[in-house]
Design a protein around this motif. Structure first.
Motif, PDB file in Angstrom:
ATOM      1  N   ARG A 165       0.843  -1.205   0.000  1.00  0.00           N
ATOM      2  CA  ARG A 165       0.000   0.000   0.000  1.00  0.00           C
ATOM      3  C   ARG A 165       0.876   1.251   0.000  1.00  0.00           C
ATOM      4  O   ARG A 165       1.785   1.391   0.816  1.00  0.00           O
ATOM      5  CB  ARG A 165      -0.931   0.023   1.200  1.00  0.00           C
ATOM      6  N   ASP A 167       0.530   5.221   0.592  1.00  0.00           N
ATOM      7  CA  ASP A 167      -0.359   6.202   1.205  1.00  0.00           C
ATOM      8  C   ASP A 167       0.482   7.435   1.534  1.00  0.00           C
ATOM      9  O   ASP A 167       1.128   7.501   2.574  1.00  0.00           O
ATOM     10  CB  ASP A 167      -0.997   5.614   2.464  1.00  0.00           C
ATOM     11  N   THR A 169       0.703  11.737   1.442  1.00  0.00           N
ATOM     12  CA  THR A 169       0.048  13.039   1.331  1.00  0.00           C
ATOM     13  C   THR A 169       1.081  14.081   0.966  1.00  0.00           C
ATOM     14  O   THR A 169       2.176  14.109   1.521  1.00  0.00           O
ATOM     15  CB  THR A 169      -0.632  13.418   2.659  1.00  0.00           C
ATOM     16  N   HIS A 180      -3.124  13.801  -2.486  1.00  0.00           N
ATOM     17  CA  HIS A 180      -3.002  12.566  -1.697  1.00  0.00           C
ATOM     18  C   HIS A 180      -3.016  11.380  -2.644  1.00  0.00           C
ATOM     19  O   HIS A 180      -3.874  11.281  -3.519  1.00  0.00           O
ATOM     20  CB  HIS A 180      -4.166  12.474  -0.707  1.00  0.00           C
ATOM     21  N   LEU A 182      -3.251   7.255  -2.729  1.00  0.00           N
ATOM     22  CA  LEU A 182      -3.582   6.020  -2.015  1.00  0.00           C
ATOM     23  C   LEU A 182      -3.796   4.931  -3.062  1.00  0.00           C
ATOM     24  O   LEU A 182      -4.685   5.053  -3.911  1.00  0.00           O
ATOM     25  CB  LEU A 182      -4.848   6.192  -1.172  1.00  0.00           C
TER      26      LEU A 182
END
Length: 499
Positions: A165, A167, A169, A180, A182
């Protein structure tokens, strides 16, 4: 991790034996550091540059194997992605005019790679992250077919037990709504999106701790003045997005282990060291084997027989713990040596920029190591780590903590304090004055203009978007101009924005 592997499956016994062998290697190294002579030649340096191949559409071109076959050069090797190459230039001493010649050698090697890439309808890109990457490119089929990469992919996904993953920002302090990213991936291909420049410095074992501690202090400054990776999968994220991307794409911990504080395999560290053994011992203590391949050579037995042990398991294990400043054990010319591998910087933007970054780093190391009161004796390790993260996130807009100065922006810190120190350090290494006069002003001008590779990329994309281009079109437009400027070898602070 450059060692070949010849196994694709491992039993419980293999893993137990590997753990035992790694510890035997640490024990052997302990004895060697106490009783055995290590190389003490003039300071030897080395450099590795990871490269990208793109097609006419400026997207990844999966032709690395064909380009490597055409090159037929031992200096070029495969990397994780089928669009990646790695250039390893031979070690060279620091003193004299060596690094002026090094720039020309680097230019010659890159020119040869560009020519061979063109034979396969591809272009060479020297950059931290390809700004034209899309999620569809980061799939298992894009991983190089070498056994070691396929095995690494299998073992890391198995340990993690779930998709990789990302993730992240955005770090723009002026943005009202930071972008962002994701996304989940079923392979470690996102790791191949990170292309770096790795600097090596061979030092005597007894001074290695000082060099490693100094390099940790400098990691934030290096990133602030050398950032070159602001875009990933269409999003503007950190000035050096390569840092969180590499940390997350190599993270084999499921959330439960992260919540328990289990250490990540891409690691800044957690304390200053007093021996190179501290790092190898931590690697053995904290990290299970990713590729538990063993051989039948007992390193302690080799020592007793008067031979220098290869420490194969220690080297393999060390290659699967990705410290930003990593210790390396090796043998050359019949003698063991240790060296510092600095993995902080991205590739690019140009050969002259990369040589300037390297010499700035080597010069500062020398002065910091020889200081009467070492910086790390009155700077907390947490402060060094916070500088690293802040600089990766914000680049020249970061605020760094520097003992004796307090909170300061990177450009001011470099101009007021660090550039004179770097010049002094290079003089102590014996680097020719004309070499310093060529490369340190590159760092100076980058600070005066506040234009790093990352800053240029962001400004160029903003200029194109302000004229009505979509983000995708702006990224392609910016990248096309980046490739032209990069090949011309004019330092990034002098690049014009798209006209």
């Amino acid at each position: 991790m450059g060692q070949e592997v010849d196994r694709t499956t491992f039993s419980r016994h293999d893993r137990q034996q590997y753990r035992s062998n790694v510890q035997r290697c640490v024990d052997a190294l302990t004895t060697m550091l106490r009783d055995h002579p290590f190389a003490r030649d003039e300071p030897m340096t080395g450099i590795e540059v990871e490269l990208n191949l793109v097609g006419d559409d400026l997207e990844p071109a999966l032709v690395a194997k064909a380009v490597l076959d055409s090159l037929g050069s031992a200096e070029f090797q495969t990397e994780l992605g089928r669009w990646n190459l790695e250039l390893n230039l031979p070690p060279r001493p620091l003193p004299g005019e060596q690094w002026r010649h090094f720039e020309q050698q680097l230019l010659d090697e890159l020119a040869m790679a560009r020519a061979k890439a063109q034979d396969h309808r591809a272009q060479l890109a020297v950059i931290g992250i390809l700004p034209t990457l899309a999620a569809r490119h980061l799939v298992e089929e894009a991983i190089s077919p070498d056994d070691r990469y396929l095995l690494l992919n299998e073992q890391m996904l198995s340990d993690r037990g779930e998709p990789i993953r990302l993730d992240i920002t955005g770090g723009d302090p002026l943005a009202s709504a930071p972008e962002h990213l994701l996304a989940d991936f079923d392979s470690i291909a996102p790791e191949a999106a990170c292309t770096s420049m790795q600097l090596h410095l061979q030092v005597a074992p007894e001074v290695f701790p000082a060099y490693w501690n100094a390099a940790q202090c400098l990691a934030g400054v290096q990133l602030a003045v050398g950032a070159n990776s602001p875009f990933l999968l269409g999003s503007r994220l950190w000035a050096e997005t390569r840092i969180p991307l590499f940390e997350q794409s190599c993270d084999v911990r499921p959330p439960e282990l992260r919540n328990q504080g289990v250490r990540p395999r891409v690691w800044f560290g957690e304390r200053w060291i007093s021996s190179v053994l501290d790092l190898f011992a931590e690697n053995s203590r904290y990290f299970p084997g990713l590729i538990p391949r063993t051989d039948d050579v007992d390193p302690i037995g080799e020592l007793k027989a008067g031979r220098i042990p290869e420490l194969s398991e220690l080297k393999l294990h060390n290659g699967t713990v990705w410290r930003w400043n990593r210790p390396v054990y090796d043998i050359a010319n019949g003698l063991p040596h240790v060296r510092l591998e600095n993995r902080v910087l991205p590739a690019g933007p140009t050969a002259v920029d990369m040589v300037a970054n390297a010499l700035f780093f080597y010069g500062l190391l020398r002065v910091m190591v020889e200081a009467e009161r070492p910086l790390w004796s009155y700077m907390s390790f947490d402060a060094a780590h916070e500088n690293f993260v802040s600089a990766a996130r914000n680049g020249m807009d970061a605020t760094l903590y520097w003992p004796g100065t307090g909170w300061i922006q990177p450009d001011e810190l470099v101009l007021r304090k660090l550039l004179p120190m770097a010049a002094e350090g290079l003089a102590r290494w014996g680097v020719a004055a004309e070499v310093c006069d060529r490369y340190l002003p590159v760092v100076e001008q980058r600070c005066l203009t506040r234009r790093t590779g990352a800053a240029w990329q962001v400004a160029a994309v903003e200029a194109l978007e302000n004229r009505g281009a979509t983000r995708t079109a702006a990224l392609h437009g910016m990248f096309g101009e980046y490739l032209e400027h990069s090949a011309a070898n004019e330092p990034v602070h002098s690049w014009p924005l798209p006209s």
